[in-house]
Design an enzyme around this catalytic site. Structure first.
Site, PDB file in Angstrom:
ATOM      1  N   GLY A   1       0.774  -1.132   0.174  1.00 36.19           N
ATOM      2  CA  GLY A   1       0.097   0.029  -0.094  1.00 36.19           C
ATOM      3  C   GLY A   1       0.892   1.386   0.079  1.00 36.19           C
ATOM      4  O   GLY A   1       1.992   0.977   0.486  1.00 36.19           O
TER       5      GLY A   1
ATOM      6  N   GLN B   1       3.160  10.076   1.036  1.00 33.01           N
ATOM      7  CA  GLN B   1       4.359   9.362   1.112  1.00 33.01           C
ATOM      8  C   GLN B   1       5.303   9.719  -0.039  1.00 33.01           C
ATOM      9  O   GLN B   1       6.378   9.285   0.161  1.00 33.01           O
ATOM     10  CB  GLN B   1       4.194   7.792   1.236  1.00 33.01           C
ATOM     11  CG  GLN B   1       3.640   7.416   2.654  1.00 33.01           C
ATOM     12  CD  GLN B   1       3.123   5.747   2.615  1.00 33.01           C
ATOM     13  OE1 GLN B   1       2.405   5.291   2.222  1.00 33.01           O
ATOM     14  NE2 GLN B   1       4.491   5.139   3.327  1.00 33.01           N
TER      15      GLN B   1
ATOM     16  N   CYS C   1       6.004  -0.034   7.468  1.00 31.55           N
ATOM     17  CA  CYS C   1       5.988   1.041   6.536  1.00 31.55           C
ATOM     18  C   CYS C   1       6.832   1.425   5.687  1.00 31.55           C
ATOM     19  O   CYS C   1       8.335   1.396   6.387  1.00 31.55           O
ATOM     20  CB  CYS C   1       5.440   2.195   7.375  1.00 31.55           C
ATOM     21  SG  CYS C   1       5.005   3.760   6.589  1.00 31.55           S
ATOM     22  N   LEU C   2       6.624   1.745   4.334  1.00 34.79           N
ATOM     23  CA  LEU C   2       7.645   2.055   3.476  1.00 34.79           C
ATOM     24  C   LEU C   2       8.267   3.287   3.798  1.00 34.79           C
ATOM     25  O   LEU C   2       9.499   3.728   3.666  1.00 34.79           O
ATOM     26  CB  LEU C   2       7.317   2.110   2.025  1.00 34.79           C
ATOM     27  CG  LEU C   2       6.609   0.837   1.500  1.00 34.79           C
ATOM     28  CD1 LEU C   2       6.066   1.173   0.092  1.00 34.79           C
ATOM     29  CD2 LEU C   2       7.737  -0.170   1.388  1.00 34.79           C
TER      30      LEU C   2
ATOM     31  N   HIS D   1      -4.034   1.358   7.535  1.00 33.30           N
ATOM     32  CA  HIS D   1      -2.719   1.956   7.721  1.00 33.30           C
ATOM     33  C   HIS D   1      -2.563   3.089   6.769  1.00 33.30           C
ATOM     34  O   HIS D   1      -2.153   4.226   6.944  1.00 33.30           O
ATOM     35  CB  HIS D   1      -1.725   0.780   7.276  1.00 33.30           C
ATOM     36  CG  HIS D   1      -0.434   1.142   7.118  1.00 33.30           C
ATOM     37  ND1 HIS D   1       0.546   0.749   8.284  1.00 33.30           N
ATOM     38  CD2 HIS D   1       0.389   2.155   6.493  1.00 33.30           C
ATOM     39  CE1 HIS D   1       1.777   1.489   7.903  1.00 33.30           C
ATOM     40  NE2 HIS D   1       1.410   2.251   6.887  1.00 33.30           N
ATOM     41  N   GLU D   2      -3.220   2.870   5.373  1.00 33.88           N
ATOM     42  CA  GLU D   2      -2.938   4.050   4.353  1.00 33.88           C
ATOM     43  C   GLU D   2      -4.053   5.328   4.619  1.00 33.88           C
ATOM     44  O   GLU D   2      -3.462   6.334   4.578  1.00 33.88           O
ATOM     45  CB  GLU D   2      -3.295   3.234   2.924  1.00 33.88           C
ATOM     46  CG  GLU D   2      -2.293   2.301   2.687  1.00 33.88           C
ATOM     47  CD  GLU D   2      -0.801   2.532   2.801  1.00 33.88           C
ATOM     48  OE1 GLU D   2      -0.354   3.479   2.647  1.00 33.88           O
ATOM     49  OE2 GLU D   2      -0.464   1.519   3.074  1.00 33.88           O
TER      50      GLU D   2
ATOM     51  N   HIS E   1      -2.191   7.561   7.057  1.00 33.37           N
ATOM     52  CA  HIS E   1      -1.530   8.362   6.506  1.00 33.37           C
ATOM     53  C   HIS E   1      -2.160   9.558   5.797  1.00 33.37           C
ATOM     54  O   HIS E   1      -1.315  10.539   6.186  1.00 33.37           O
ATOM     55  CB  HIS E   1      -0.696   7.837   5.262  1.00 33.37           C
ATOM     56  CG  HIS E   1       0.463   6.794   5.414  1.00 33.37           C
ATOM     57  ND1 HIS E   1       1.676   7.466   6.230  1.00 33.37           N
ATOM     58  CD2 HIS E   1       0.769   5.509   5.430  1.00 33.37           C
ATOM     59  CE1 HIS E   1       2.493   6.284   6.296  1.00 33.37           C
ATOM     60  NE2 HIS E   1       2.044   5.269   5.904  1.00 33.37           N
TER      61      HIS E   1
HETATM   62 NI    NI Z   1       2.592   3.275   5.675  1.00 38.74          NI
END
Ligand code: NI
Length: 169
Positions: free
Chosen positions: A49, A54, A95-96, A137-138, A141
């Site tokens: 995701g 991000q 998380c990226l 999660h997304e 963000h």
């Molecule tokens: Ni994330």
């Protein structure tokens, strides 16, 4: 025809990750291009995701792809909202934007999400399992919330000391 590009992923503590993203109000070529780039960036990472903040764009747009694990096609959602949630479940999460850190996070087990698809048509998604977790999660963000905010204060302090020391240049 678009030339897709892998975008730079913003890393914690980049301030863009803490901003509340603004609603997408116009669906145009630029938006479609951004969506393609986000999908490319997510797959390249690889991740399941990605939210627009991000990649430095403070807009309410997410892409989610759990198709390697669950029978659900790639999702693109504009202005997504969690309408209903039930159950609680603990699972490991990363998380990226916080590479190299994974921890157990408690989230709702099932969620009901409403938003728009990439053409602006209303969509509703009922999700459980990994998809439910990725959506939560997304969407977090988009509100400037990171998964580290959802761990206990003691664990979070410990994380900050270790992670920031490790990433300092
Ligand atoms: Ni994330």
């Amino acid at each position: 025809m678009f030339f897709m590009a892998v975008l730079q992923i913003r890393k914690f503590p980049d301030p863009v990750l803490r901003r509340k993203a603004l609603p997408v109000e116009e669906i145009n070529g630029n938006l479609q291009h951004l969506i393609e780039d986000m999908i490319e960036t997510m797959h390249d990472a690889p991740g399941i995701g990605l939210a627009a903040p991000q990649v430095g764009v403070s807009k309410r747009l997410i892409v989610v792809d759990v198709s390697h694990k669950e029978d659900h096609p790639l999702i693109v959602l504009l202005n997504p909202e969690i309408i209903d949630a039930e159950g609680k479940i603990d699972s490991e999460e990363g998380c990226l934007s916080i590479p190299g850190y994974v921890t157990t996070i408690r989230r709702s087990e099932r969620v009901f999400v409403r938003g728009l698809d990439r053409e602006g048509r209303p969509v509703e998604i009922e999700a459980a399992g990994l998809l439910a977790r990725a959506l939560q999660h997304e969407i977090d963000h988009l509100n400037g919330i990171l998964f580290i905010d959802r761990m206990s204060p003691i664990k979070r302090e410990f994380f900050k000391k270790r992670y920031l020391r490790k990433t300092r240049v």
